[in-house]
Design a protein around this motif. Structure first.
Motif: not given
Ligand code: BEZ
Length: 249
Positions: A10, A13-14, A186, A188, A192, A194-195, A199, A234, A236, A238
């Motif tokens: 987390y 990657d986040a 958003t 990354l 993607i 990893d995302w 998630f 990437w 996303v 959001y």
């Protein structure tokens, strides 16, 4: 819901999730008090920022792993279900970043937040709004349907419209100071995959462990068209819902 959290992954990657949450800090008014509950504190990055601003912070999260990581950073955090908040004390403020959309019983959450607040207390939040990560949801749904599954039961997210959430807040008695929904494409930090691995685990629930990697790769292929930019980034789709409300009675 089938979802586990790895605090190391987390953080790697986040990290953009708590970074975006910093915007919420400017909505806090220290004159409104000093004690704050961080609802869905994760591994504690935003919670740590609150501490450094002088707030007396309690964090809660449903993930034991994330709470352990937060406690290791010196944060007062505990494992608690946000749909069943249990506190003896009350707080001047409740804050929540990118957590409320994991809770599919919003009335229960708002009831708990109401009870956890002092009269005069404020609740500040940001979550996914209606249409959030729609490309991801569509890709997951399509693949599951093609494989013979009914997908809705595996969708772990609650993304309300502005009107829907406003109604819930008002029904619980909150006074709305501000509420807005806005697109926030958003970027990354990496791939993607990893995302998705962090998630989108719940969508892979009906598959065997040996099939999950292939499922995420299939999603990645389908998401290239809507989400991969010409520069191979990437981005996303959001959509956020951000609000500040008060408990006045
Ligand atoms: C969000 O912050 O909007 C979000 C994060 C993970 C999965 C879905 C949405």
């Amino acid at each position: 819901m089938n979802q586990s959290w790895d605090p190391k992954l987390y953080s790697r990657d986040a990290a953009f999730v708590p970074s975006y949450g910093v915007d919420l800090l400017s909505m806090l008014d220290p004159a409104e008090g000093r004690s704050i509950l961080d609802l869905g504190c994760g591994e504690g990055t935003l919670t740590e920022k609150l501490l450094s601003l002088g707030w007396t912070v309690t964090g809660i999260d449903s993930s034991e792993e994330q709470v352990r990581a937060a406690v290791t950073r010196g944060i007062s955090a505990k494992v608690m279900d946000a749909e069943n908040l249990q506190f003896d004390e009350t707080f001047d403020c409740v804050i929540s970043n990118a957590a409320l959309h994991w809770m599919k019983k919003p009335e229960k959450v708002l009831d708990g937040v109401w009870k956890a607040l002092k009269v005069g207390g404020t609740f500040i939040g940001e979550m996914g709004a209606y249409g959030n990560v729609e490309s991801v949801v569509q890709a997951a749904n399509n693949i599951l349907v093609e494989r013979g599954f009914e997908p809705d039961q595996f969708n772990p997210w609650y993304f309300p419209s502005l009107d829907e959430y406003s109604e819930l807040l008002l029904a619980r008695g909150f006074i709305i100071s501000s509420i807005q929904a806005f697109n926030r494409p958003t970027e990354l930090p990496g791939d993607i995959l990893d995302w998705l691995t962090i998630f989108a685990q719940s969508f892979a629930t009906p598959l065997r462990n040996s099939e999950k990697k292939d499922f995420y790769c299939e999603m990645r292929e389908r998401l290239k068209k809507p989400l991969l930019s010409d520069e191979e980034k990437w981005i996303v789709d959001y959509v956020r819902l951000r609000f500040k409300v008060a408990r006045l009675v």
